[in-house]
Design a protein around this motif. Structure first.
Motif, mmCIF file in Angstrom:
data_model
loop_
_atom_site.group_PDB
_atom_site.id
_atom_site.type_symbol
_atom_site.label_atom_id
_atom_site.label_comp_id
_atom_site.label_asym_id
_atom_site.label_seq_id
_atom_site.Cartn_x
_atom_site.Cartn_y
_atom_site.Cartn_z
ATOM 1 N N ALA A 182 0.835 -1.316 0.333
ATOM 2 C CA ALA A 182 -0.073 0.451 -0.262
ATOM 3 C C ALA A 182 0.887 1.162 -0.176
ATOM 4 C CB ALA A 182 -0.984 -0.116 1.306
ATOM 5 N N PRO A 183 0.526 2.548 -0.883
ATOM 6 C CA PRO A 183 1.601 3.059 -0.947
ATOM 7 C C PRO A 183 1.681 4.175 0.315
ATOM 8 C CG PRO A 183 -0.262 3.777 -2.157
ATOM 9 C CD PRO A 183 -0.275 2.324 -2.133
ATOM 10 N N GLU A 184 -0.206 4.927 0.773
ATOM 11 C CA GLU A 184 0.641 4.741 2.267
ATOM 12 C C GLU A 184 1.847 4.721 3.170
ATOM 13 O OE1 GLU A 184 -2.242 4.397 0.839
ATOM 14 O OE2 GLU A 184 -3.049 2.816 2.407
ATOM 15 N N ALA A 185 1.751 3.167 3.114
ATOM 16 C CA ALA A 185 2.124 1.839 4.344
ATOM 17 C C ALA A 185 3.771 2.418 3.729
ATOM 18 C CB ALA A 185 2.266 0.441 4.205
ATOM 19 N N ALA A 186 4.155 2.719 2.697
ATOM 20 C CA ALA A 186 5.401 2.768 1.971
ATOM 21 C C ALA A 186 6.575 4.072 2.258
ATOM 22 C CB ALA A 186 5.603 2.458 0.648
ATOM 23 N N GLY A 187 5.298 5.261 2.465
ATOM 24 C CA GLY A 187 5.514 6.491 2.253
ATOM 25 C C GLY A 187 5.973 7.214 3.801
ATOM 26 N N ALA A 188 4.895 6.259 4.879
ATOM 27 C CA ALA A 188 5.223 7.267 5.932
ATOM 28 C C ALA A 188 6.505 6.396 7.119
ATOM 29 C CB ALA A 188 4.425 6.185 6.632
ATOM 30 N N SER A 189 7.052 5.245 6.288
ATOM 31 C CA SER A 189 8.194 4.978 7.161
ATOM 32 C C SER A 189 9.315 5.627 6.990
ATOM 33 C CB SER A 189 8.453 3.479 7.437
ATOM 34 O OG SER A 189 8.750 3.223 6.225
ATOM 35 N N GLU A 190 9.353 6.137 5.078
ATOM 36 C CA GLU A 190 10.163 6.821 5.121
ATOM 37 C C GLU A 190 11.191 7.968 5.781
ATOM 38 O OE1 GLU A 190 9.985 7.098 0.317
ATOM 39 O OE2 GLU A 190 9.447 5.132 0.345
ATOM 40 N N ALA A 191 12.788 7.785 5.030
ATOM 41 C CA ALA A 191 12.828 9.255 6.445
ATOM 42 C C ALA A 191 13.272 10.595 5.307
ATOM 43 C CB ALA A 191 15.018 9.117 6.516
ATOM 44 N N PRO A 192 12.884 11.606 6.014
ATOM 45 C CA PRO A 192 13.450 12.591 5.223
ATOM 46 C C PRO A 192 14.605 12.753 4.168
ATOM 47 C CG PRO A 192 13.219 13.682 7.179
ATOM 48 C CD PRO A 192 13.079 11.995 7.478
ATOM 49 N N TYR A 193 14.213 13.190 2.478
ATOM 50 C CA TYR A 193 15.184 13.934 2.028
ATOM 51 C C TYR A 193 16.502 14.740 2.883
ATOM 52 C CZ TYR A 193 17.811 13.393 -2.096
ATOM 53 O OH TYR A 193 18.807 13.703 -3.320
ATOM 54 N N ARG A 194 17.137 14.650 2.689
ATOM 55 C CA ARG A 194 18.142 16.134 3.649
ATOM 56 C C ARG A 194 19.639 16.295 1.643
ATOM 57 N NH1 ARG A 194 18.369 16.705 8.841
ATOM 58 N NH2 ARG A 194 16.263 14.748 9.597
ATOM 59 N N SER A 195 19.308 17.496 2.109
ATOM 60 C CA SER A 195 20.602 18.110 0.989
ATOM 61 C C SER A 195 20.881 18.950 1.917
ATOM 62 C CB SER A 195 19.641 18.483 -0.594
ATOM 63 O OG SER A 195 19.081 19.420 0.145
ATOM 64 N N GLY A 196 22.368 19.606 1.404
ATOM 65 C CA GLY A 196 23.365 20.288 1.940
ATOM 66 C C GLY A 196 24.570 20.558 1.787
ATOM 67 N N PHE A 197 25.410 21.298 2.223
ATOM 68 C CA PHE A 197 26.919 21.652 2.195
ATOM 69 C C PHE A 197 27.998 20.497 3.507
ATOM 70 C CE2 PHE A 197 24.709 23.814 -0.883
ATOM 71 C CZ PHE A 197 25.546 24.196 -1.989
ATOM 72 N N ALA A 198 29.158 20.307 2.784
ATOM 73 C CA ALA A 198 30.004 19.500 3.656
ATOM 74 C C ALA A 198 31.155 20.516 3.550
ATOM 75 C CB ALA A 198 29.723 18.944 4.078
ATOM 76 N N CYS A 199 32.395 20.563 3.932
ATOM 77 C CA CYS A 199 33.672 20.473 4.173
ATOM 78 C C CYS A 199 34.260 19.775 4.838
ATOM 79 C CB CYS A 199 33.576 22.713 3.549
ATOM 80 S SG CYS A 199 33.983 22.911 4.791
ATOM 81 N N PHE A 200 35.667 19.836 4.419
ATOM 82 C CA PHE A 200 36.420 18.769 5.533
ATOM 83 C C PHE A 200 37.420 20.036 5.508
ATOM 84 C CE2 PHE A 200 35.067 14.377 2.736
ATOM 85 C CZ PHE A 200 34.021 14.689 3.976
ATOM 86 N N VAL A 201 37.996 19.583 6.895
ATOM 87 C CA VAL A 201 38.980 20.329 7.013
ATOM 88 C C VAL A 201 40.548 19.946 7.360
ATOM 89 C CG1 VAL A 201 37.412 22.889 7.555
ATOM 90 C CG2 VAL A 201 38.358 21.217 9.107
ATOM 91 N N GLY A 202 41.676 20.438 7.414
ATOM 92 C CA GLY A 202 42.452 19.386 8.452
ATOM 93 C C GLY A 202 43.437 20.424 7.487
#
Length: 322
Positions: free
Chosen positions: A10-30
């Motif tokens: 059932a589509p609603e069952a599949a959608g309910a448990s999905e984690a939200p989509y995330r997007s953004g920026f990261a940088c490595f320093v060192g």
């Protein structure tokens, strides 16, 4: 048959448990040689950042994009932060601080096989001033030490955070070379990003203009073997990249015209080499890398020019793209 079953959920069952989509920026320093570029490449899965065992070869913001089903992580590669000695140095430090302030999360890379030193502390002190941005301590090159030494380093990193008032979101050991925990790190960084749609819908690996990346590859080849004599006094400007006219579709050729700028006439001989031998090698090496990057045969036209003291001259710096 597999796909039949999937569609019967059932589509609603599949959608309910999905984690939200995330997007953004990261940088490595060192500090230099902390494994930032190797880590970027391991996460993205393609050679994007220019790896080198010397500071400051990654002059430009090379972004790699890490795609996962639940998010998109865009890696912004900042130049190393160091105590400035020249105008260029100061400008690079400004670029670093601006970038730090704009990303969603920062990965602080510390190699497992080296004790925490003044260079690490200098960067950590700067990081401590950024209160809002979540920071992940990444202990790189974990494959080079045994489990006791690794545990000691993880504790040392935690202690460094306590002393400087940094609350690490995570402390993770990773071996980019061996692929250990790279996927775990990707997931941890993704969790720290804001919810939102993919920022690069067509999934490009890099939004770096190809010309800049080509320039980086040429610069890297030109510095190979002469870093001691010319550590930072080489800049490369790709003047143009144009497809050769009149070629059949199945045999394209890309003409790349680039200038290697040095600061003093005396450095010309070092770059060109006896009877032009070195410049030929630089051309061959960088051409192969450019062809691999762009996936097309390349004709590379390289010239060496003198731009007097370009590191100290604001007008030249602008022209050379800094």
């Amino acid at each position: 048959m597999g796909h039949m079953n999937a569609s019967s959920v059932a589509p609603e069952a599949a959608g309910a448990s999905e984690a939200p989509y995330r997007s953004g920026f990261a940088c490595f320093v060192g500090r230099p040689n902390a494994g930032k570029s190797t880590l970027t490449n391991a996460l993205v899965g393609t050679k994007v950042a220019i790896t080198s065992n010397r500071p400051q070869t990654t002059r430009h913001t090379v972004r790699g994009i890490v795609h996962r089903d639940d998010g998109q992580l865009i890696l912004v590669d900042t130049p190393g932060l160091h105590k400035p000695r020249t105008l260029l140095g100061e400008r690079l430090n400004d670029v670093v601080r601006t970038t730090w302030a704009e990303v969603d999360t920062i990965g602080f890379c510390l190699p497992a096989d080296q004790k925490i030193g003044p260079g690490d502390r200098y960067i950590a002190t700067e990081l401590a001033q950024l209160k809002r941005t979540p920071k992940v301590a990444v202990v790189t090159k974990s494959d080079l030490v045994g489990s006791e030494a690794l545990a000691a380093q993880l504790l040392a990193v935690e202690k460094l955070g306590r002393e400087l008032g940094i609350e690490w979101a995570e402390i993770v050991p990773v071996s980019a070379a061996g692929g250990e925990q790279v996927e775990l790190l990707a997931q941890l960084l993704l969790q720290l990003l804001p919810e939102g749609p993919p920022l690069y819908p067509d999934g490009d690996l890099t939004d770096e203009p190809e010309q800049v990346m080509v320039g980086e590859l040429i610069r890297e080849a030109a510095l190979e073997g002469v870093r001691d004599e010319l550590p930072h006094s080489i800049a490369v400007v790709v003047e143009e990249m144009v497809p050769r006219e009149g070629r059949p579709d199945d045999r394209p050729l890309l003409d790349v015209h680039a200038n290697i700028y040095i600061e003093r006439p005396s450095q010309k001989g070092i770059v060109i080499g006896p009877k032009g031998k070195r410049l030929k090698e630089v051309g061959t090496t960088s051409r192969q890398h450019i062809e691999a990057l762009l996936g097309t045969p390349v004709y590379l036209d390289l010239h060496v020019k003198v731009a007097k003291d370009w590191q100290r001259d604001p007008r030249q710096l602008r022209k050379l793209g800094f």
